[in-house]
Design an enzyme around this catalytic site. Sequence first.
Site, short mmCIF file in Angstrom:
data_model
loop_
_atom_site.label_atom_id
_atom_site.label_comp_id
_atom_site.label_asym_id
_atom_site.label_seq_id
_atom_site.Cartn_x
_atom_site.Cartn_y
_atom_site.Cartn_z
N LYS A 1 0.74 -1.16 0.40
CA LYS A 1 -0.03 0.12 0.15
C LYS A 1 1.11 1.42 -0.38
O LYS A 1 0.81 2.14 -0.31
CB LYS A 1 -0.63 -0.19 1.03
CG LYS A 1 -2.56 -1.32 1.50
CD LYS A 1 -2.81 -1.16 1.59
CE LYS A 1 -4.15 -2.17 1.53
NZ LYS A 1 -4.02 -3.06 1.88
C1 LIG Z 1 -4.33 -4.36 1.33
C2 LIG Z 1 -3.17 -6.12 1.02
C3 LIG Z 1 -4.11 -6.49 0.02
C4 LIG Z 1 -5.18 -6.67 -0.55
O1 LIG Z 1 -5.64 -5.45 -1.45
P1 LIG Z 1 -6.55 -5.08 -2.20
O2 LIG Z 1 -6.07 -3.92 -3.18
O3 LIG Z 1 -7.62 -4.79 -1.49
O4 LIG Z 1 -7.14 -6.90 -3.65
C5 LIG Z 1 -3.41 -8.06 -0.23
N1 LIG Z 1 -2.29 -8.24 0.88
C6 LIG Z 1 -1.86 -7.27 2.43
C7 LIG Z 1 -0.79 -7.68 2.50
C8 LIG Z 1 -2.85 -5.51 2.16
O5 LIG Z 1 -2.05 -4.63 2.53
#
Ligand SMILES: *Cc1c(COP(=O)(O)O)cnc(C)c1O
Length: 480
Positions: free
Chosen positions: A121
């Site tokens: 993220k």
């Molecule tokens: C947010 C997140 C996901 C999922 O991603 P999306 O964009 O919501 O599909 C997967 N793994 C981790 C570690 C995350 O922080």
Amino acid sequence: MRYISTRGQSPALPFCDILLGGLAPDGGLYLPESYPRIGPAELDTWRSLSYADLAFAILSRFIDDIPPGDLKALCDKTYRAEVYCHARAGDNPEAITPLHWLEPGRLALVELSNGPTLAFKDMAMQLLGNLFEYVLDQRGEEINILGATSGDTGSAAEYAMRGKHGVRVFMLSPHGLMSPFQRAQMYSLQDPNIYNIAVQGMFDDAQDVVKAVSNDAEFKARYKIGAVNSINWARVAAQIVYYFKAYLAATTSSDQQVAFAVPSGNFGNICAGHIARMMGLPIDRLVCATNENDVLDEFFRTGVYRPRKTAETYATSSPSMDISKASNFERFVFDLVGRDATVVRALWSKVDGGGAFDLRGTPHWDRLAEFAFVSGRSSHADRLATIRDTWSRHGVMVDTHTADGLKVAREQLADGIPMLVLETALPAKFEATIREALGRDPERPADLAHIESLPQRCEVMAADTVAIKAYLAREIEGRR
Ligand SMILES: *Cc1c(COP(=O)(O)O)cnc(C)c1O
């Protein structure tokens, strides 16, 4: 480039006008009016670009209301090796998102988790922080971001927004329920524009307070309350860049194809892969991996999209994929139904009313094959087995979410097409499951070795909307 709503009943707007908001006024999600096309010849000219230059080349196709020189400066400021400094020893940190081959030419991890909070993220959120500050400065405005977190999103938002002018972050987290590492990550931030509120209750209680505040339109307008959730278009746009970067790193010529496997929850990450493919990136398949919360796997296998009730959502060892509905999925369905907003409105009138829809037997379902999606699901036992197997065979420690991606990726390997698995977090964030799998603690980046011993700062409060609103009002108005 203007942005339209998936529900078709909001005016088209330029990028900066949708940057700070969430849903479109008609309840839909914003998407560009059309996708820019990148041909193989142009793709080949991008092979030598740095991450920041590639980000500028791609984002400038989507953003035409920030002068190019300023957008370039924002990309340069965001995508620096000092910010994404947690690459594995031996990998090239200048690459920002290095490829790490497990089986050369066949199976690789795309390291997306080398940023400040050790999760993918950061890739988009760091850009968002710089874009917010830029646009707010230009407009002489401010925003107060309110959110609830059980870990990943909240910390990524705080590290992106710390010290930014015009922005305050109020992040609610469940008191005593995050891991000591996650707590230290968030509560050790001393920036005066970051406010951590530890709510006495569960994550859902914190989330309910955020919803209650957001439903009070008068309070929201008066105190300029906003959010940075995963439906934000700029986050999706920023994520498109690493699909191109990974493709260019895995291939030598633009007539080659690759596949991507993506550990998925809210469908934001893989939605960016879908858009990269629509732009012309040679992606053979997009592999959507879910955990026990398999709403998306069910859709791709059966054509039925059936969001779950909160009580039907499992708490798993890949918690960032524990979703009841996939909030970005509407963007993909808009494309799948030929961008017909009337169809999207009809489908989501069922979903928003607590129901499901079924595309089997419709022309839309027959077109799914053109969109190159496949899916699979992984369980706690699969996760442990994959973590063990990757450690013993390759000497590489993966986190629980990446393990879900890797498990499903291995089921979908095809000869001659490299499979690139997006690494969405580092194992240091999920110590308990790593210990369960390997009987030892995960490696932790040296700069975070003693993070739990730093002084922490947070406000402990009851899950009481009235009290929390009063606290927000007091802090925002500068009263003590
Ligand atoms: C947010 C997140 C996901 C999922 O991603 P999306 O964009 O919501 O599909 C997967 N793994 C981790 C570690 C995350 O922080």
